[in-house]
Structure formats: structure tokens, C-alpha cells
Design a protein around this motif. Structure first.
Motif, PDB file in Angstrom:
ATOM      1  N   TYR A   1      -7.351  -9.100  -7.470  1.00  0.00           N
ATOM      2  CA  TYR A   1      -6.968  -9.418  -8.852  1.00  0.00           C
ATOM      3  C   TYR A   1      -7.069  -8.207  -9.766  1.00  0.00           C
ATOM      4  O   TYR A   1      -6.374  -8.100 -10.761  1.00  0.00           O
ATOM      5  CB  TYR A   1      -7.898 -10.530  -9.365  1.00  0.00           C
ATOM      6  N   LEU A   2      -7.959  -7.270  -9.420  1.00  0.00           N
ATOM      7  CA  LEU A   2      -8.176  -6.113 -10.293  1.00  0.00           C
ATOM      8  C   LEU A   2      -7.076  -5.064 -10.141  1.00  0.00           C
ATOM      9  O   LEU A   2      -6.790  -4.313 -11.075  1.00  0.00           O
ATOM     10  CB  LEU A   2      -9.532  -5.465  -9.961  1.00  0.00           C
ATOM     11  N   LEU A   3      -6.459  -5.009  -8.967  1.00  0.00           N
ATOM     12  CA  LEU A   3      -5.650  -3.839  -8.634  1.00  0.00           C
ATOM     13  C   LEU A   3      -4.480  -3.541  -9.574  1.00  0.00           C
ATOM     14  O   LEU A   3      -4.172  -2.382  -9.799  1.00  0.00           O
ATOM     15  CB  LEU A   3      -5.174  -3.934  -7.174  1.00  0.00           C
ATOM     16  N   PRO A   4      -3.786  -4.555 -10.155  1.00  0.00           N
ATOM     17  CA  PRO A   4      -2.685  -4.195 -11.069  1.00  0.00           C
ATOM     18  C   PRO A   4      -3.156  -3.446 -12.311  1.00  0.00           C
ATOM     19  O   PRO A   4      -2.360  -2.842 -13.015  1.00  0.00           O
ATOM     20  CB  PRO A   4      -2.093  -5.556 -11.466  1.00  0.00           C
TER      21      PRO A   4
ATOM     22  N   MET B   1       0.818  -1.216   0.000  1.00  0.00           N
ATOM     23  CA  MET B   1       0.000   0.000   0.000  1.00  0.00           C
ATOM     24  C   MET B   1       0.851   1.264   0.000  1.00  0.00           C
ATOM     25  O   MET B   1       0.399   2.319  -0.434  1.00  0.00           O
ATOM     26  CB  MET B   1      -0.950   0.008   1.202  1.00  0.00           C
ATOM     27  N   PHE B   2       2.098   1.133   0.490  1.00  0.00           N
ATOM     28  CA  PHE B   2       2.982   2.310   0.462  1.00  0.00           C
ATOM     29  C   PHE B   2       3.303   2.745  -0.969  1.00  0.00           C
ATOM     30  O   PHE B   2       3.645   3.883  -1.221  1.00  0.00           O
ATOM     31  CB  PHE B   2       4.310   1.994   1.164  1.00  0.00           C
ATOM     32  N   TYR B   3       3.230   1.798  -1.889  1.00  0.00           N
ATOM     33  CA  TYR B   3       3.709   2.096  -3.244  1.00  0.00           C
ATOM     34  C   TYR B   3       2.597   2.213  -4.267  1.00  0.00           C
ATOM     35  O   TYR B   3       2.853   2.458  -5.424  1.00  0.00           O
ATOM     36  CB  TYR B   3       4.653   0.979  -3.711  1.00  0.00           C
ATOM     37  N   TYR B   4       1.369   1.983  -3.854  1.00  0.00           N
ATOM     38  CA  TYR B   4       0.305   1.802  -4.841  1.00  0.00           C
ATOM     39  C   TYR B   4      -0.806   2.825  -4.650  1.00  0.00           C
ATOM     40  O   TYR B   4      -1.262   3.072  -3.538  1.00  0.00           O
ATOM     41  CB  TYR B   4      -0.262   0.387  -4.703  1.00  0.00           C
ATOM     42  N   ARG B   5      -1.232   3.442  -5.751  1.00  0.00           N
ATOM     43  CA  ARG B   5      -2.359   4.379  -5.695  1.00  0.00           C
ATOM     44  C   ARG B   5      -3.470   3.867  -6.605  1.00  0.00           C
ATOM     45  O   ARG B   5      -3.237   3.632  -7.787  1.00  0.00           O
ATOM     46  CB  ARG B   5      -1.899   5.765  -6.161  1.00  0.00           C
ATOM     47  N   PRO B   6      -4.682   3.734  -6.059  1.00  0.00           N
ATOM     48  CA  PRO B   6      -5.762   3.092  -6.825  1.00  0.00           C
ATOM     49  C   PRO B   6      -6.460   4.050  -7.776  1.00  0.00           C
ATOM     50  O   PRO B   6      -7.656   4.272  -7.666  1.00  0.00           O
ATOM     51  CB  PRO B   6      -6.722   2.617  -5.734  1.00  0.00           C
ATOM     52  N   THR B   7      -5.728   4.641  -8.700  1.00  0.00           N
ATOM     53  CA  THR B   7      -6.373   5.511  -9.674  1.00  0.00           C
ATOM     54  C   THR B   7      -5.960   5.059 -11.067  1.00  0.00           C
ATOM     55  O   THR B   7      -4.913   4.436 -11.247  1.00  0.00           O
ATOM     56  CB  THR B   7      -5.915   6.974  -9.506  1.00  0.00           C
ATOM     57  N   LEU B   8      -6.792   5.386 -12.039  1.00  0.00           N
ATOM     58  CA  LEU B   8      -6.487   4.985 -13.408  1.00  0.00           C
ATOM     59  C   LEU B   8      -5.136   5.521 -13.836  1.00  0.00           C
ATOM     60  O   LEU B   8      -4.406   4.887 -14.590  1.00  0.00           O
ATOM     61  CB  LEU B   8      -7.561   5.508 -14.357  1.00  0.00           C
ATOM     62  N   GLU B   9      -4.798   6.682 -13.334  1.00  0.00           N
ATOM     63  CA  GLU B   9      -3.555   7.324 -13.740  1.00  0.00           C
ATOM     64  C   GLU B   9      -2.341   6.559 -13.224  1.00  0.00           C
ATOM     65  O   GLU B   9      -1.365   6.372 -13.943  1.00  0.00           O
ATOM     66  CB  GLU B   9      -3.573   8.748 -13.194  1.00  0.00           C
TER      67      GLU B   9
ATOM     68  N   TYR C   1      -1.393   1.133 -12.727  1.00  0.00           N
ATOM     69  CA  TYR C   1      -0.550   0.255 -13.537  1.00  0.00           C
ATOM     70  C   TYR C   1       0.928   0.597 -13.383  1.00  0.00           C
ATOM     71  O   TYR C   1       1.767  -0.285 -13.163  1.00  0.00           O
ATOM     72  CB  TYR C   1      -0.977   0.342 -14.998  1.00  0.00           C
ATOM     73  N   ASN C   2       1.233   1.881 -13.469  1.00  0.00           N
ATOM     74  CA  ASN C   2       2.638   2.268 -13.383  1.00  0.00           C
ATOM     75  C   ASN C   2       3.242   1.992 -12.016  1.00  0.00           C
ATOM     76  O   ASN C   2       4.409   1.633 -11.904  1.00  0.00           O
ATOM     77  CB  ASN C   2       2.799   3.749 -13.727  1.00  0.00           C
ATOM     78  N   ASP C   3       2.429   2.174 -10.983  1.00  0.00           N
ATOM     79  CA  ASP C   3       2.935   1.889  -9.642  1.00  0.00           C
ATOM     80  C   ASP C   3       3.353   0.432  -9.534  1.00  0.00           C
ATOM     81  O   ASP C   3       4.372   0.104  -8.913  1.00  0.00           O
ATOM     82  CB  ASP C   3       1.860   2.202  -8.591  1.00  0.00           C
ATOM     83  N   ILE C   4       2.562  -0.452 -10.146  1.00  0.00           N
ATOM     84  CA  ILE C   4       2.906  -1.870 -10.106  1.00  0.00           C
ATOM     85  C   ILE C   4       4.151  -2.119 -10.958  1.00  0.00           C
ATOM     86  O   ILE C   4       5.044  -2.879 -10.595  1.00  0.00           O
ATOM     87  CB  ILE C   4       1.734  -2.721 -10.643  1.00  0.00           C
ATOM     88  N   LEU C   5       4.196  -1.422 -12.089  1.00  0.00           N
ATOM     89  CA  LEU C   5       5.304  -1.613 -13.023  1.00  0.00           C
ATOM     90  C   LEU C   5       6.647  -1.280 -12.379  1.00  0.00           C
ATOM     91  O   LEU C   5       7.628  -2.009 -12.541  1.00  0.00           O
ATOM     92  CB  LEU C   5       5.070  -0.738 -14.256  1.00  0.00           C
ATOM     93  N   ILE C   6       6.679  -0.182 -11.648  1.00  0.00           N
ATOM     94  CA  ILE C   6       7.976   0.233 -11.100  1.00  0.00           C
ATOM     95  C   ILE C   6       8.239  -0.357  -9.727  1.00  0.00           C
ATOM     96  O   ILE C   6       9.316  -0.199  -9.176  1.00  0.00           O
ATOM     97  CB  ILE C   6       8.100   1.775 -11.022  1.00  0.00           C
TER      98      ILE C   6
END
Ligand code: HEM
Lengths: 431, 257
Positions: free
Chosen positions: B157-160, B77-85, B88-93
């Protein structure tokens, strides 16, 4: 086609592990169980696997022959797959004394590992089995198989003891022990092992991340997460309102209801089959055959457009299968009485028309749901009815009816290409 | 005096552990009673009940997976923001910014493992007949836990927010629109209307409530995020407490009478 070196090294390593497993089992058989001949045999099997290791380490590139692959593919279809799993299940329960013998169970395990290893040399098989999110399913298969074996093994032992009038194994170890150290240390070791396995798994296998989400392009096939693929597979036979809503709800209700409808007081707190034949068979059928094998089918054997693809078949998105399924109303009115289905609405209007059109199906479903319970109560299940009382009995039979609805529809589909028993698409009411 | 004894006799040590090391019978009892975590257990148990060949340790492993997922989940949760913007990128990096780079793997594989262990736990409880009286209720608590565990996995499952994620959720949640009466393509829904206005349409049915929209969208992402990180884990934690409490109150791990 040749196998790439990395894969061959991986296979070599896999066979090495399997060989070690066999040497371990051989040592146990010889020293622990004092069975010399069995020990030698398993050591021999270990050597066989070692030969595989050597072959793949030296990059011989052994592959499953194309003819054999085609032969196996030719044998597999949704019908054979389901029939084989049901028959295997019945055999397993009936001949459980045979199957639980360690040597027999071990043989099956080794055969499956050997088959799995060779199958991995096929690119189509590999692509699907080695997909990151599909790895848990291999674990599921092996762990369910192992624990089914363990439970039946103990059940068979207990049943024999009970037959001889001896106490069950769980009763023998009846004395009380202190939680510290006995239990806390077991827990600690379990936690350490689990952590270890998770870390290895996480290091070896990267979590998947596909292209960023877009609603413009749906992947084909679009699959739900693997643990729901049994439900998605049911969509082949039932509409979403049944497969996705009613049947899952019945599963949940049914599970919660189990303790209240199982009136058998035997087999509480120990493994046993004989004392609970009915309950154990039904539950095993639901969990192992309907739930787990359908997940396996939905994951490994369903490709683009949810078509069936055998183990080594290429997932061709353009594969077309003829759809010639018919509804029961069509079979009855059109094929038997030669009345066109459209006539009903024209003559009887929008409300009565569809109901009359679907009357055959409505009668069939009505008989199944309403006439079967009293019939069973008077015939096959009379003794159950008398011992359970009305409410319990009706609940039990209803739940079994819903569970059986899936295999029944499967068979109807395969045998007479039946699409819907009742089809009133006007109000989305299709069964 | 050895170092060990020195530590064990210090005031600090004694303030934490109120008794000598659990080496004799008395202190092995006391340790279970004075430690809040250990006292989830009884003091003594039937030997056959805790045998690995009996419980397979699957309930315990399920609980362990839940704890593991809580810890790695909080870190994620420290690295992830649940917005369309950002999602995906948060997961990527993530792999590059988080130490060791296996945080996401630990969480994802842990979740898969929990689904397997909870099924196996249920399997063993069934096969030992442990749902029979007096444990009927705890079996029911277990079934609810099972459903919640699957929902936890599903919402996560949706979050990435990649193709895999939204289409799996689309396929799964499409079922909701076929709910009898409550889904706009469900049997009976057409009957629910006031005058000519139908009550159940694609903007008001069960699927709409689940997704917060007519299809999987940014609202769905937020909804699933909140369910996944807050609502369902809290419910699971409460139910696990009930479950453990009842295991003890129903007479400990089952065994022959
Ligand atoms: C988050 C999920 C769950 C956790 C953490 C959990 C944990 C546990 C633990 C630690 C035990 C002690 C014995 C053992 O380890 O086997 C236990 C017992 C039990 N569990 Fe669960 N469980 C969960 C889900 C379930 C489910 C899905 C069911 C059944 C549908 C269930 C039914 C039971 C019953 C009836 C007992 C008492 C069994 C006995 O006394 O032998 N639990 N659970």
C-alpha cells in the motif's frame, strides 16, 4: 439537483443486470424447481427492475426523496448500527430455517440491490461507495452474505438429515473420482473465470493515485487500508496499545488456538449447526459482526475526525460532537465521594497516588479477568470445564473475555459515556 | 493420420509427455503422477470434497491470486524504483509506458481479491469443521499465511508514495509505538531504563524498527519494498508448500468420517 446522464446510464445497466438475474431465477423456479407461482412472482420482480432500466435510460432522473434520506439518516448512528447488526445476527441464527429458504434469501438480496440502486442517486453516498478502494468492500459484503447463506443452507439440510438418522450430504457423495478430469477441469474453469473478472474489474476501474506524498498535510479522515478498518474503529473505544496491539495479537493467537480448544469431535468435514452450536455462533459473531460489519462501519460511516456520518450525510470536516466522556475514577471518587482526583497524587505520591486513584477500575478489570473464569467454571460453563480440563478452559474463557471486551466497552460508552475503566496516562496504561 | 495424431506421435511431444493423452483410466492416473505441477494433487479424491458447494474453490482461488500477483508484481518491478525521487512518478507514468495500461490495476485489485478469498477460505474451513484433528496444524499454518497476506497488502500500500499511501501506513504503524514495553508510548515502556537513560524512546522502539525512522520516510519505502517484493512472498511461498503438503498428508480435503 439532477442526475448526470452517465450515472443514469450506469444505473439503467445495473437494473438491467438485476432484471436478468430475476428472469433467470424465475425460469429456474418454474422449470427447474417446478414452482409456477414463485416463478411468476420473480418474473414480476424482474419486470419491476426493467421499468427502472427504461426510466433511467430515458433519463427520468429519479432520485431518492430528500425527506426519506433525512429520515433514514436520523435513524442511523453508531449505536443503532451496531445494535441492528447484532440483533439481525441473532435472528438469522435462531430463525435459520426460515432465512435459508431460497425465496427468502433471494428476497433479501433483491431488496438490498434495490436499496443500493436508489441510494446511489444520492451524491454523498455515491462518493464514498464508488471510491475505487472501497469497491472491494461491496464485494466483501455480498460474498460474505452469499457464503453465509450457502453454509447455513447446507447446515440446515444436514441437521435435518442427522435428526432423521440419515447420513449427511457429504457422505452421500462419498465415492472416489479421478482428479483428472474432475478436479483439474473445475480448477481450470475457476481460473478462467477469475481472470475474466479481474480483467473486467481492471478495465472498468482505474487504480487510485492521489497527490504526491507530503508529511505536511494529513488528509482528514486518515484511514488505514480497508482490511484494517475494524481495528481502527476499535480505537474509538480503546487506546492504541489495546486496539492496535493486544487485541490483534489475541485474534491471531485465538485463531491458532481454535483447533486445540474445540474438543467437540462432531461436525468434522461437513456443514452443521446443531452439532457445533457454540463454536459456530462464536466464530460467526467474531467474523461477521465484529470484523466485517466494523470494517463496513469504518469505511462507509466514519468521516472527518472519525466522526460518525449516516449514509446520506455530507462529510463535513467541521462537524463537532460534544465530548463528554468520563473515566470510572471520576465517576466513583468525584461524583460519589466528592474527592478531587488531583488529591491522590498530592497525598500519596507519584507511584501510589495513581494506583489508588484507579483502584475502582483496577478492581473491576481484575474481577473480570480473574474472578469470571472460576465463576463460569462453577456455573454456566460447568459442563465445559469438566470436559475440557483446566488449560483448555482457561484459554477458551480468556479468549472470549478479550473478544467480549469490545462490545462491553461499546455499551459502557453509549450508556454511561465511559472513557476509561482504568486511566493511568502517566505510563500510557489506559483501558 | 490426422495432424493431432502426428503431433502426439512425434519425438518432441513424447519427450515432454511420457504417456498417451489422458483419455482412459490408466493414463488419467499416470498424468497426475508424472507432471510435477499436477502431482500437488492426489490421483483420486472424494467427490463431495471437491464439490464447489463444499470448498467454494476459495483455497484454490487464493493460490491463483498469489500466482497472479507474483507475475504482475514482477512486471511492475521493471518500471518502479523505490526512492523518494522516483516512486510516485514511476507509478504516474506506468499507465502510458506499460502495454494495455492495466498492469497496476491487475495487481491492486488482485491484492484486494486475495484478501477477500483468503478470508472466505478460512470461513469455509471453519464452517466445515475442517480444522479438527488431524488438521489442527494446517489450520495454524493457514493463520500465519493469513497474517502474511495482510502484511503483503499493507507493505504494498505504501509503494505508490501518494497521500493515500503514506497516511494509511502512518495510521497503521502508529499502533506500533503503543506496543506494551516495546513502543515508546506503550504501557510499561517508561520502566525500561538503565539508571536514568530510558531504553525505549522514539528512536529505538518497535515503530522505529518497522519504519526505519521516526516517521514514514525514504527508509520506510525501501524497507517496505524489500519486505513486499522479496521477504514476505518468499515466506508465503514456503508456507503454501507446507500447507499443500499437509492437506495431502492429513488425508486430503476433509469429509465426514
Ligand atoms: C495463501 C493462503 C492460502 C492458500 C493458498 C490456501 C490453499 C488451500 C487449498 C488449495 C486447500 C485445499 C482445499 C480448498 O481449496 O479449500 C486448502 C485447505 C486448507 N486450508 Fe488453506 N490456504 C490458505 C490459507 C489458509 C488459511 C488462512 C487457513 C485457516 C486459518 C487455512 C486452512 C486450511 C485447512 C485447515 C485446510 C484443509 C481443509 C480441508 O481439508 O478441508 N488455509 N488451503
Amino acid at each position: 439537483m439532477t442526475l448526470d446522464k452517465g450515472l443514469q446510464n450506469g444505473l439503467a445497466f445495473f437494473y438491467l443486470l438485476v432484471a436478468l438475474l430475476n428472469f433467470g431465477f424465475a425460469a429456474y423456479s418454474m422449470v427447474g424447481a417446478k414452482r409456477r407461482i414463485a416463478g411468476f412472482l420473480w418474473a414480476g420482480v424482474g419486470v419491476l427492475f426493467l421499468l427502472h432500466t427504461v426510466g433511467y435510460f430515458s433519463h427520468q432522473g429519479w432520485m431518492l426523496s430528500a425527506a426519506l434520506r433525512e429520515f433514514i439518516d436520523g435513524l442511523t448512528g453508531p449505536v443503532t448500527y451496531t445494535m441492528v447488526s447484532i440483533v439481525a445476527f441473532a435472528l438469522l441464527l435462531y430463525f435459520r430455517k426460515f432465512f435459508v429458504q431460497p425465496d427468502v434469501a433471494w428476497t433479501i438480496l433483491q431488496l438490498s440491490l434495490l436499496a443500493g440502486g436508489w441510494a446511489m442517486t444520492d451524491p454523498n453516498f455515491r462518493e464514498i461507495v464508488a471510491k475505487e478502494d472501497n469497491v472491494p468492500i461491496s464485494m466483501l459484503i455480498y460474498s460474505v452474505a452469499f457464503f453465509t447463506w450457502l453454509a447455513l443452507y447446507r447446515a440446515v439440510q444436514n441437521d435435518e438429515r442427522l435428526a432423521r438418522g440419515e447420513p449427511v450430504l457429504e457422505k452421500v457423495d462419498d465415492e472416489k473420482v479421478l482428479v483428472w478430469p474432475d478436479l483439474v477441469y473445475t480448477e481450470l474453469i475457476c481460473m478462467i473465470l477469475a481472470t475474466f473478472v479481474l480483467i473486467i474489474w481492471a478495465v472498468l476501474l482505474k487504480a487510485p493515485l492521489e497527490q504526491p506524498a507530503t508529511s505536511a498535510k494529513a488528509p482528514n479522515p486518515s484511514k488505514a487500508p480497508w482490511y484494517f478498518l475494524g481495528l481502527q474503529e476499535m480505537l474509538v473505544y480503546y487506546d492504541p496499545w489495546m486496539a492496535g496491539v493486544v487485541l490483534p495479537t489475541m485474534i491471531i493467537i485465538g485463531l491458532i488456538a481454535i483447533p486445540y480448544i474445540d474438543f467437540n469431535r462432531g461436525g468434522n468435514g461437513y456443514y452443521s449447526f446443531v452439532e457445533r452450536k457454540f463454536a459456530v455462533s462464536i466464530f460467526l459473531f467474531g467474523f461477521v459482526v465484529l470484523w466485517v460489519t466494523l470494517i463496513v462501519l469504518g469505511t462507509f460511516l466514519r468521516g472527518p475526525n472519525w466522526n460518525f456520518f449516516a449514509f446520506f450525510e455530507y462529510w463535513d470536516p467541521h462537524k463537532v460532537l460534544p465530548l463528554n466522556n468520563v473515566n470510572l475514577s471520576q465517576l466513583v471518587w468525584l461524583n460519589v465521594f466528592h474527592i478531587p482526583l488531583d488529591d491522590f497524587k498530592v497525598r500519596f505520591g507519584d507511584f501510589l497516588g495513581p494506583i489508588l486513584r484507579e483502584l475502582p477500575g483496577i478492581i473491576v478489570v481484575g474481577l473480570y479477568m480473574l474472578a469470571l473464569p472460576p465463576l463460569l467454571a462453577r456455573t454456566f460453563m460447568k459442563s465445559y470445564f469438566l470436559r475440557m480440563g483446566f488449560v483448555r478452559f482457561i484459554t477458551l474463557v480468556t479468549l472470549i473475555q478479550f473478544m467480549a471486551a469490545l462490545p462491553i466497552k461499546m455499551v459502557l460508552r453509549w450508556v454511561i459515556n465511559l472513557k476509561y475503566i482504568v486511566a493511568i496516562p502517566e505510563i500510557f496504561f489506559n483501558i | 493420420m490426422s495432424v493431432g495424431d502426428f503431433i502426439r506421435n512425434s519425438q518432441v511431444w513424447k519427450s515432454v509427455f511420457r504417456h498417451p493423452a489422458p483419455r482412459d483410466r490408466r493414463n488419467r492416473v499416470v498424468v497426475m503422477l508424472t507432471n510435477v505441477f499436477l502431482h500437488l494433487h492426489p490421483v483420486s479424491v472424494r467427490k463431495s470434497g471437491i464439490a464447489l458447494s463444499y470448498t467454494w474453490c476459495m483455497g484454490g482461488l487464493t493460490f491463483f491470486m498469489f500466482l497472479e500477483l507474483t507475475v504482475t508484481g514482477v512486471l511492475l518491478m521493471f518500471y518502479y524504483r523505490p526512492t523518494l525521487e522516483h516512486a510516485y512518478n514511476d507509478i504516474l507514468i506506468l499507465r502510458d509506458v506499460a502495454t494495455l495500461g492495466i498492469l497496476r490495476e491487475l495487481h491492486r485489485w488482485g491484492a484486494h481479491a486475495m484478501v477477500i478469498t483468503i478470508w472466505l477460505h478460512m470461513y469455509r474451513v471453519f464452517l466445515t469443521g475442517s480444522y479438527k484433528p488431524p488438521r489442527e496444524f494446517n489450520w495454524g499454518v493457514g493463520v500465519i499465511l493469513l497474517v502474511l497476506t495482510l502484511l503483503l497488502s499493507f507493505t504494498g500500500y505504501l509503494l505508490p508514495w501518494d497521500q493515500l499511501a503514506i497516511w494509511a501506513i502512518t495510521v497503521g504503524s502508529n499502533m506500533a509505538r503503543a506496543t506494551p514495553f516495546l513502543g515508546y508510548e506503550g504501557p510499561g515502556a517508561t520502566f525500561l531504563k538503565v539508571g536514568d537513560v530510558s531504553l525505549i524512546h522514539s528512536g529505538s522502539d518497535a515503530r522505529f524498527i518497522l519504519l526505519g525512522g521516526r516517521f514514514v520516510s525514504g527508509e520506510t519505502l525501501l524497507r517496505f519494498y524489500v519486505l513486499h517484493c522479496v521477504a514476505i512472498p518468499l515466506a508465503v511461498a514456503v508456507l503454501i508448500a507446507v500447507h499443500f503438503w499437509r492437506v495431502r498428508k492429513d488425508g486430503g480435503i476433509s469429509g465426514p468420517l
